[in-house]
Write a protein that holds these residues in place. Structure first.
Motif, PDB file in Angstrom:
ATOM      1  N   THR A  38      15.513  63.994 -41.380  1.00 44.30           N
ATOM      2  CA  THR A  38      15.204  62.676 -41.910  1.00 44.30           C
ATOM      3  C   THR A  38      14.174  62.049 -40.967  1.00 44.30           C
ATOM      4  N   SER A  39      13.760  60.843 -41.257  1.00 47.30           N
ATOM      5  CA  SER A  39      12.814  60.166 -40.370  1.00 47.30           C
ATOM      6  C   SER A  39      13.470  58.932 -39.763  1.00 47.30           C
ATOM      7  N   ALA A  40      12.979  58.532 -38.620  1.00 46.24           N
ATOM      8  CA  ALA A  40      13.488  57.326 -37.973  1.00 46.24           C
ATOM      9  C   ALA A  40      13.275  56.122 -38.883  1.00 46.24           C
ATOM     10  N   ALA A  41      12.115  56.019 -39.489  1.00 49.53           N
ATOM     11  CA  ALA A  41      11.816  54.889 -40.376  1.00 49.53           C
ATOM     12  C   ALA A  41      12.787  54.837 -41.549  1.00 49.53           C
ATOM     13  N   ARG A  42      13.082  55.985 -42.151  1.00 54.20           N
ATOM     14  CA  ARG A  42      14.008  56.021 -43.285  1.00 54.20           C
ATOM     15  C   ARG A  42      15.392  55.537 -42.868  1.00 54.20           C
ATOM     16  N   GLU A  43      15.862  55.991 -41.713  1.00 56.20           N
ATOM     17  CA  GLU A  43      17.197  55.600 -41.254  1.00 56.20           C
ATOM     18  C   GLU A  43      17.260  54.115 -40.907  1.00 56.20           C
ATOM     19  N   ILE A  44      16.205  53.585 -40.344  1.00 56.17           N
ATOM     20  CA  ILE A  44      16.181  52.144 -40.031  1.00 56.17           C
ATOM     21  C   ILE A  44      16.144  51.333 -41.318  1.00 56.17           C
ATOM     22  N   ARG A  45      15.356  51.779 -42.316  1.00 56.40           N
ATOM     23  CA  ARG A  45      15.338  51.081 -43.615  1.00 56.40           C
ATOM     24  C   ARG A  45      16.720  51.116 -44.262  1.00 56.40           C
ATOM     25  N   LYS A  46      17.419  52.264 -44.178  1.00 53.92           N
ATOM     26  CA  LYS A  46      18.773  52.352 -44.737  1.00 53.92           C
ATOM     27  C   LYS A  46      19.712  51.389 -44.020  1.00 53.92           C
ATOM     28  N   PHE A  47      19.606  51.313 -42.697  1.00 52.52           N
ATOM     29  CA  PHE A  47      20.442  50.386 -41.940  1.00 52.52           C
ATOM     30  C   PHE A  47      20.198  48.946 -42.384  1.00 52.52           C
ATOM     31  N   ILE A  48      18.934  48.569 -42.501  1.00 48.39           N
ATOM     32  CA  ILE A  48      18.596  47.201 -42.895  1.00 48.39           C
ATOM     33  C   ILE A  48      19.135  46.906 -44.302  1.00 48.39           C
ATOM     34  N   GLY A  49      18.972  47.845 -45.220  1.00 45.81           N
ATOM     35  CA  GLY A  49      19.477  47.647 -46.580  1.00 45.81           C
ATOM     36  C   GLY A  49      20.985  47.454 -46.595  1.00 45.81           C
ATOM     37  N   ARG A  50      21.729  48.297 -45.863  1.00 46.15           N
ATOM     38  CA  ARG A  50      23.192  48.164 -45.775  1.00 46.15           C
ATOM     39  C   ARG A  50      23.577  46.833 -45.145  1.00 46.15           C
ATOM     40  N   PHE A  51      22.894  46.466 -44.076  1.00 48.24           N
ATOM     41  CA  PHE A  51      23.185  45.216 -43.360  1.00 48.24           C
ATOM     42  C   PHE A  51      23.011  44.018 -44.285  1.00 48.24           C
ATOM     43  N   LEU A  52      21.938  44.014 -45.071  1.00 44.32           N
ATOM     44  CA  LEU A  52      21.687  42.905 -45.987  1.00 44.32           C
ATOM     45  C   LEU A  52      22.739  42.835 -47.092  1.00 44.32           C
ATOM     46  N   LYS A  53      23.184  43.989 -47.596  1.00 44.34           N
ATOM     47  CA  LYS A  53      24.223  43.995 -48.624  1.00 44.34           C
ATOM     48  C   LYS A  53      25.545  43.487 -48.077  1.00 44.34           C
ATOM     49  N   GLU A  54      25.871  43.881 -46.854  1.00 42.56           N
ATOM     50  CA  GLU A  54      27.151  43.508 -46.250  1.00 42.56           C
ATOM     51  C   GLU A  54      27.165  42.074 -45.729  1.00 42.56           C
ATOM     52  N   ASN A  55      26.010  41.466 -45.534  1.00 44.02           N
ATOM     53  CA  ASN A  55      25.898  40.139 -44.956  1.00 44.02           C
ATOM     54  C   ASN A  55      24.972  39.257 -45.781  1.00 44.02           C
ATOM     55  N   PRO A  56      25.399  38.914 -47.007  1.00 40.35           N
ATOM     56  CA  PRO A  56      24.514  38.099 -47.860  1.00 40.35           C
ATOM     57  C   PRO A  56      24.285  36.712 -47.266  1.00 40.35           C
ATOM     58  N   MET A  57      23.145  36.160 -47.585  1.00 40.65           N
ATOM     59  CA  MET A  57      22.825  34.800 -47.135  1.00 40.65           C
ATOM     60  C   MET A  57      23.794  33.822 -47.798  1.00 40.65           C
ATOM     61  N   PRO A  58      24.317  32.867 -47.032  1.00 39.33           N
ATOM     62  CA  PRO A  58      25.215  31.867 -47.632  1.00 39.33           C
ATOM     63  C   PRO A  58      24.422  30.943 -48.566  1.00 39.33           C
ATOM     64  N   GLU A  59      25.131  30.430 -49.554  1.00 39.87           N
ATOM     65  CA  GLU A  59      24.528  29.478 -50.490  1.00 39.87           C
ATOM     66  C   GLU A  59      24.184  28.195 -49.742  1.00 39.87           C
ATOM     67  N   PRO A  60      23.027  27.593 -50.050  1.00 34.28           N
ATOM     68  CA  PRO A  60      22.681  26.314 -49.396  1.00 34.28           C
ATOM     69  C   PRO A  60      23.694  25.227 -49.750  1.00 34.28           C
ATOM     70  N   SER A  61      23.968  24.378 -48.796  1.00 28.91           N
ATOM     71  CA  SER A  61      24.952  23.294 -49.024  1.00 28.91           C
ATOM     72  C   SER A  61      24.359  22.161 -49.842  1.00 28.91           C
TER      73      SER A  61
END
Length: 61
Positions: A38-61
């Protein structure tokens, strides 16, 4: 004569993220990625994608 494609391809990467890590960590990471076919770039992109799915932005108050 073939037409040139216009516009951006869907999903095309158009930004960069610069990070600073030790040379030893970088070399170990890149070497392991190559070993895993695999490539380092691919693995970092996968990490970022997983991180964003697991930590959605909270709704504005």
């Amino acid at each position: 004569m073939a037409k040139k494609k216009q516009g951006k391809k869907k999903g095309k990467k158009d930004s960069q993220l610069v990070i600073r890590i030790s040379g030893e960590e970088r070399d170990r990471f890149v070497s392991l990625c190559e070993h895993m076919d695999t490539s380092a770039a691919r693995e970092i992109r996968k990490f970022i994608g997983r991180f964003l799915k697991e930590n959605p932005m909270p709704e504005p108050s």
